[in-house]
Write an enzyme that holds these catalytic residues in place. Structure first.
Site, PDB file in Angstrom:
ATOM      1  N   SER A   1       0.842  -1.193   0.000  1.00 10.67           N
ATOM      2  CA  SER A   1       0.000   0.000   0.000  1.00 10.67           C
ATOM      3  C   SER A   1       0.879   1.246   0.000  1.00 10.67           C
ATOM      4  O   SER A   1       2.095   1.157   0.020  1.00 10.67           O
ATOM      5  CB  SER A   1      -0.879   0.007   1.245  1.00 10.67           C
ATOM      6  OG  SER A   1      -0.072   0.182   2.394  1.00 10.67           O
ATOM      7  N   LYS A   2       0.241   2.383   0.017  1.00  8.07           N
ATOM      8  CA  LYS A   2       0.942   3.672  -0.034  1.00  8.07           C
ATOM      9  C   LYS A   2       2.072   3.741   0.998  1.00  8.07           C
ATOM     10  O   LYS A   2       3.135   4.283   0.737  1.00  8.07           O
ATOM     11  CB  LYS A   2      -0.040   4.817   0.265  1.00  8.07           C
ATOM     12  CG  LYS A   2      -1.035   5.005  -0.860  1.00  8.07           C
ATOM     13  CD  LYS A   2      -0.865   6.369  -1.519  1.00  8.07           C
ATOM     14  CE  LYS A   2      -1.560   6.398  -2.880  1.00  8.07           C
ATOM     15  NZ  LYS A   2      -2.981   6.026  -2.797  1.00  8.07           N
TER      16      LYS A   2
END
Length: 474
Positions: free
Chosen positions: A246-247
């Site tokens: 994820s980010k």
RNA sequence: GGGCCCUUCGUCUAUCGGUUAGGACAUCAGAUUUUCAAUCUGGGAAGAGGGGUUCGACUCCCCUAGGGCCUGCCA
């Protein structure tokens, strides 16, 4: 309709089917790579289908991102992209056929009905079923409806997966999934099946988040009498901490990897090696990967993205890359950083890059390593540089200038030899004036070894920079 | 809650019943040295836990634990 020959007897056709809802995830890139490798291995065809049935979230910009991403990665589809939404009529046609065969039914449950059923099903530990499976649509009072697949209450559905092996699902666990929404639009699970069939896909290679869907989709294939393709479900890529990428883990979009200065061939090599291996081979060409690849050899466990290894592989390909190409990439990169560049930047970089590229892990780093050559005269020396220019070193550098002006061969080896001779003649070590010379030549920017720096700069520029500095600190 | 998938050095992997469990990245030590890097040499580092099956298990089976996915009128 394509010929009904079973997939095993047709030449291989693979595809990737991303939905255009934002950036192109690195996981999608890997799925694309594996599909591409598999198709190429068998001399088959690699296709692209844009799954844009979600009208809310799909955007034209995101479609372009996918095209750009694949192009950058060098994974060109062998035919123009198919847009799923454009095929909605065909999807509905198939559902009509399923309705006629009794393989699907209209369901008039309201949102509230559905919520209640979902709760009951959960409590009973079974899949969702609609009462409209058996009710007469005439009782519906013409309310809006969805079309659901009429699942089997008994028996089991077996998926023979190329990477996971045989996976069995009890049919009662498989819900009556929605095929057509109340607005008449087809859903994903229906559209994939119809499109993969119509496009003649022989091998569906995708992320293992779809493994469960495969059982449901298998039921649709069977209901329609479509030949089943082979399936291969690839484990997902996780971040360095093992959690879903994820980010938080930094880049996850293909474009970010390109911006950070990774080479597409490095990405292909790294991604191929992530979850797949061929003995002890680590660094290999596309041709070798194509020759060696088989989905059956894909590792079953999820893999973590390892930046250090990516960097190492990227460095390998930067070493291999030819200088003009690297030069263009560096210029692009510096421009993107709004760097002001001298008019003869290209010439300067062409001289510097061969001397520094072995130490660069990314194009961004390569740009940094070239900074010294991009400085424009007269270079203003900072405090640190000035402090290195003591009277003693200034005298040494003055004589060195003279020495170098008689130097006619400007190659790193000749220059290194020359510097050594000079030091010897002076009766000092290189360390005596090395730091000062470096400061004067680079103006504080990072620079390679002195001989390489001199060589990259060329004799005129080198001597001029020396001259500038000595007059500046007098 | 239910179903399904997964589990070898820190990481990516090799092994497809018999190996001192191999390689790569990372890491550590040393060499080299005009900075950083690169390079060279060497070192440490693994079968989640518990039961079976077998002459023999990392490899096959079961259980447990941990992680992931699905369970949407998202894909």
């Amino acid at each position: 309709m394509p010929a009904a020959a079973p997939p095993s007897e047709r030449s291989v056709v693979t595809r990737i089917a991303p939905s255009p809802t934002g950036s192109m995830h690195i996981g999608t890139a890997r799925v694309a790579l594996f599909n591409w490798l598999y198709a190429k291995h068998f001399g088959g065809t690699f296709l692209l289908r844009i799954e844009d049935t979600d009208r809310e979230r799909s955007t034209a910009g995101a479609v372009q991102v996918i095209f750009d991403g694949l192009q950058w990665l060098g994974l060109q589809p062998d035919a123009p992209a198919v847009f799923q939404y454009a095929r909605a009529d065909r999807h509905r046609e198939v559902v009509e056929a399923m309705l006629r065969r009794g393989a699907a039914y209209r369901c008039y449950m309201t949102v509230e009905d559905l919520a209640a059923e979902r709760e009951r099903a959960r409590a009973d530990g079974r899949a969702i079923r609609s009462p409209w499976r058996d009710r007469d649509p005439a009782e519906s009072e013409n309310r809006p409806f969805v079309v659901r697949f009429k699942g089997h209450l008994e028996g089991e559905t077996v998926v023979n997966d190329l990477v996971k092996g045989t996976v069995a699902f009890r049919n009662k666990e498989l819900d009556d999934l929605v095929l057509i929404r109340s607005d008449g639009s087809p859903t994903y699970n229906l559209a994939v099946v119809v499109d993969d069939h119509d496009m003649g896909i022989t091998h569906v290679i995708r992320g293992d988040d779809h493994l469960n869907n495969t059982a449901r989709q298998t039921l649709i294939y069977q209901a329609m009498g479509f030949a089943l393709p082979e399936f291969g479900h690839l484990p997902m890529i996780h971040g360095e901490d093992g959690a879903k990428l994820s980010k938080r883990h930094g880049a996850q979009a293909v474009s970010e990897f390109s911006d950070m200065g990774y080479l597409p061939e490095a990405m292909r090599n790294y991604l191929a090696r992530l979850g797949w291996g061929h003995g002890d081979d680590e660094l290999f060409t596309d041709a070798q990967a194509i020759e060696w690849f088989d989905v059956r050899d894909v590792v079953r466990a999820p893999a973590r993205l390892d930046w250090a290894k990516l960097a190492h592989i990227n460095n390998h390909y930067i070493r291999l890359a030819d200088v003009p190409r690297l030069c263009d990439l560096v210029i692009d990169n510096l421009r993107r950083q709004d760097m002001e560049l001298p008019a003869d930047t290209k010439t300067r970089l062409l001289a510097a890059i061969p001397l520094v590229k072995d130490g660069a892990k990314t194009i961004v780093e390569l740009g940094e390593l070239c900074q010294f050559v991009l400085k424009q005269r007269p270079i203003t020396l900072d405090e640190k540089c000035r402090s290195l220019l003591t009277e003693e070193t200034r005298n040494l550098l003055t004589r060195l200038m003279d020495w170098l002006s008689k130097q006619d061969v400007w190659t790193p080896t000749a220059l290194l030899e020359s510097l050594r001779e000079f030091a010897k003649a002076e009766g000092v070590g290189l360390g005596k004036f090395g730091a000062a010379l470096r400061a004067v030549l680079s103006g504080g920017a990072s620079a390679p070894d002195l001989a390489s720096a001199l060589c990259a700069l060329g004799s005129d520029e080198s001597l001029a920079r020396l001259e500038d500095a000595l007059s500046q600190v007098r």
